[in-house]
Motif scaffolding. Structure first.
Motif, PDB file in Angstrom:
ATOM      1  N   ASN A  11      17.718  26.665   1.426  1.00 30.84           N
ATOM      2  CA  ASN A  11      17.949  28.058   1.773  1.00 30.84           C
ATOM      3  C   ASN A  11      17.793  28.262   3.281  1.00 30.84           C
ATOM      4  O   ASN A  11      18.682  28.779   3.931  1.00 30.84           O
ATOM      5  CB  ASN A  11      16.989  28.968   1.010  1.00 30.84           C
ATOM      6  CG  ASN A  11      17.240  30.424   1.312  1.00 30.84           C
ATOM      7  OD1 ASN A  11      18.347  30.907   1.130  1.00 30.84           O
ATOM      8  ND2 ASN A  11      16.228  31.119   1.790  1.00 30.84           N
ATOM      9  N   LEU A  14      13.702  26.109  -0.681  1.00 28.93           N
ATOM     10  CA  LEU A  14      14.780  25.583  -1.510  1.00 28.93           C
ATOM     11  C   LEU A  14      15.084  26.578  -2.611  1.00 28.93           C
ATOM     12  O   LEU A  14      14.175  27.175  -3.184  1.00 28.93           O
ATOM     13  CB  LEU A  14      14.371  24.256  -2.174  1.00 28.93           C
ATOM     14  CG  LEU A  14      14.012  23.074  -1.303  1.00 28.93           C
ATOM     15  CD1 LEU A  14      13.661  21.869  -2.176  1.00 28.93           C
ATOM     16  CD2 LEU A  14      15.134  22.732  -0.338  1.00 28.93           C
ATOM     17  N   LYS A  15      16.373  26.731  -2.888  1.00 30.87           N
ATOM     18  CA  LYS A  15      16.794  27.531  -4.038  1.00 30.87           C
ATOM     19  C   LYS A  15      16.924  26.582  -5.211  1.00 30.87           C
ATOM     20  O   LYS A  15      17.562  25.534  -5.107  1.00 30.87           O
ATOM     21  CB  LYS A  15      18.151  28.187  -3.783  1.00 30.87           C
ATOM     22  CG  LYS A  15      18.153  29.219  -2.690  1.00 30.87           C
ATOM     23  CD  LYS A  15      19.529  29.818  -2.515  1.00 30.87           C
ATOM     24  CE  LYS A  15      20.337  28.904  -1.602  1.00 30.87           C
ATOM     25  NZ  LYS A  15      21.579  29.485  -1.095  1.00 30.87           N
ATOM     26  N   GLU A  16      16.297  26.949  -6.305  1.00 30.64           N
ATOM     27  CA  GLU A  16      16.411  26.142  -7.522  1.00 30.64           C
ATOM     28  C   GLU A  16      17.750  26.461  -8.176  1.00 30.64           C
ATOM     29  O   GLU A  16      18.071  27.617  -8.420  1.00 30.64           O
ATOM     30  CB  GLU A  16      15.246  26.458  -8.462  1.00 30.64           C
ATOM     31  CG  GLU A  16      14.937  25.352  -9.401  1.00 30.64           C
ATOM     32  CD  GLU A  16      13.540  25.466  -9.999  1.00 30.64           C
ATOM     33  OE1 GLU A  16      13.246  24.645 -10.880  1.00 30.64           O
ATOM     34  OE2 GLU A  16      12.771  26.358  -9.606  1.00 30.64           O
ATOM     35  N   LEU A  17      18.559  25.430  -8.425  1.00 29.16           N
ATOM     36  CA  LEU A  17      19.893  25.634  -8.977  1.00 29.16           C
ATOM     37  C   LEU A  17      19.887  25.680 -10.499  1.00 29.16           C
ATOM     38  O   LEU A  17      20.716  26.324 -11.100  1.00 29.16           O
ATOM     39  CB  LEU A  17      20.844  24.541  -8.487  1.00 29.16           C
ATOM     40  CG  LEU A  17      21.033  24.497  -6.966  1.00 29.16           C
ATOM     41  CD1 LEU A  17      21.953  23.350  -6.593  1.00 29.16           C
ATOM     42  CD2 LEU A  17      21.557  25.818  -6.439  1.00 29.16           C
ATOM     43  N   SER A  18      18.952  24.966 -11.106  1.00 27.27           N
ATOM     44  CA  SER A  18      18.835  25.017 -12.566  1.00 27.27           C
ATOM     45  C   SER A  18      17.360  25.111 -12.906  1.00 27.27           C
ATOM     46  O   SER A  18      16.549  24.379 -12.380  1.00 27.27           O
ATOM     47  CB  SER A  18      19.439  23.774 -13.209  1.00 27.27           C
ATOM     48  OG  SER A  18      18.784  22.610 -12.777  1.00 27.27           O
ATOM     49  N   LYS A  20      20.340  16.977  -4.924  1.00 26.39           N
ATOM     50  CA  LYS A  20      21.673  17.508  -5.233  1.00 26.39           C
ATOM     51  C   LYS A  20      21.774  17.922  -6.707  1.00 26.39           C
ATOM     52  O   LYS A  20      21.351  17.190  -7.592  1.00 26.39           O
ATOM     53  CB  LYS A  20      22.731  16.450  -4.922  1.00 26.39           C
ATOM     54  CG  LYS A  20      24.139  16.963  -4.941  1.00 26.39           C
ATOM     55  CD  LYS A  20      25.095  15.891  -4.468  1.00 26.39           C
ATOM     56  CE  LYS A  20      26.482  16.476  -4.330  1.00 26.39           C
ATOM     57  NZ  LYS A  20      27.398  15.531  -3.723  1.00 26.39           N
ATOM     58  N   GLY A  21      22.313  19.113  -6.916  1.00 25.28           N
ATOM     59  CA  GLY A  21      22.471  19.632  -8.274  1.00 25.28           C
ATOM     60  C   GLY A  21      21.230  20.307  -8.819  1.00 25.28           C
ATOM     61  O   GLY A  21      21.296  21.012  -9.833  1.00 25.28           O
ATOM     62  N   LYS A  22      20.080  20.090  -8.168  1.00 27.76           N
ATOM     63  CA  LYS A  22      18.824  20.702  -8.612  1.00 27.76           C
ATOM     64  C   LYS A  22      18.364  21.800  -7.661  1.00 27.76           C
ATOM     65  O   LYS A  22      17.863  22.834  -8.091  1.00 27.76           O
ATOM     66  CB  LYS A  22      17.727  19.643  -8.721  1.00 27.76           C
ATOM     67  CG  LYS A  22      18.034  18.530  -9.700  1.00 27.76           C
ATOM     68  CD  LYS A  22      16.981  17.440  -9.623  1.00 27.76           C
ATOM     69  CE  LYS A  22      17.520  16.193 -10.283  1.00 27.76           C
ATOM     70  NZ  LYS A  22      17.056  14.973  -9.695  1.00 27.76           N
ATOM     71  N   PHE A  23      18.508  21.516  -6.352  1.00 23.98           N
ATOM     72  CA  PHE A  23      18.051  22.455  -5.321  1.00 23.98           C
ATOM     73  C   PHE A  23      19.078  22.516  -4.198  1.00 23.98           C
ATOM     74  O   PHE A  23      19.811  21.559  -3.968  1.00 23.98           O
ATOM     75  CB  PHE A  23      16.716  22.001  -4.705  1.00 23.98           C
ATOM     76  CG  PHE A  23      15.588  21.877  -5.673  1.00 23.98           C
ATOM     77  CD1 PHE A  23      14.866  22.988  -6.073  1.00 23.98           C
ATOM     78  CD2 PHE A  23      15.232  20.638  -6.184  1.00 23.98           C
ATOM     79  CE1 PHE A  23      13.817  22.873  -6.967  1.00 23.98           C
ATOM     80  CE2 PHE A  23      14.185  20.505  -7.074  1.00 23.98           C
ATOM     81  CZ  PHE A  23      13.470  21.630  -7.474  1.00 23.98           C
ATOM     82  N   ALA A  24      19.062  23.642  -3.489  1.00 24.19           N
ATOM     83  CA  ALA A  24      19.851  23.791  -2.266  1.00 24.19           C
ATOM     84  C   ALA A  24      18.928  24.323  -1.185  1.00 24.19           C
ATOM     85  O   ALA A  24      18.046  25.154  -1.464  1.00 24.19           O
ATOM     86  CB  ALA A  24      21.015  24.752  -2.488  1.00 24.19           C
TER      87      ALA A  24
END
Length: 162
Positions: free
Chosen positions: A91, A153-157, A85-89
């Motif tokens: 896809n 996974l989408k990298e969020l940051s 959570k907060g790092k990846f979502a």
């Protein structure tokens, strides 16, 4: 974007429920395991952990830890989603369940919906396939079930130092 591949296998055992993708499938046998032995969610967990660079399911939820005895695999998946959570979502995911029996085609849509709900993603981002092995190997001889999952996974940051 990150990609992970997961794989899991469990043998059949009398007196257990058969759970795949968080869905109970009516069958004369279930899968043997420390938890509910949901091979599909276990493969999904490994795929997510791999894509995130966080090891594997056995490192986080060892089968010698009594805290996980009989646990629903969806609970373990929730813990993994908290880790990213907060790092990846997530896809999308693509899954293959390999079983000679039971026939899983009637349950694919229900499994797809359950996985989408657990992952909090649109059903269009979840694909579930069921295959037999034409009587070959342990799955073909109806001794168990295996599952493969690939996840992106989408990298969020993005950490530019790594």
């Amino acid at each position: 974007m990150r990609v992970g591949l997961g794989y899991d296998v469990h043998k059949f055992q009398e007196g257990r429920k058969l759970v795949l993708g968080g869905v109970e499938i009516p069958y004369v046998k279930g899968l043997a395991g420390h938890s509910d032995a949901d091979a599909l969610i276990h493969a999904l967990i490994d795929a997510i952990l791999g894509a995130a660079g966080l090891g594997d399911i056995g490192e986080h939820f060892p089968d010698i830890d009594m805290a996980y005895k009989g646990i629903e695999s969806s609970v373990l998946l929730s813990k993994v989603l908290d880790m990213i959570k907060g790092k990846f979502a997530v896809n999308n995911i693509d899954c293959i369940i390999v079983a000679q029996q039971p026939k899983l085609s009637p349950y694919k849509d229900k499994i797809k919906k359950r996985l989408a709900d657990l992952l909090n993603i649109d059903e269009k981002r979840v694909n579930v396939k069921a295959k037999t092995e034409e009587g070959l190997g342990f799955t073909g001889k109806e001794e168990g079930i295996k599952a493969y999952v690939i996840v992106s996974l989408k990298e969020l940051s993005v950490d530019m130092d790594n």
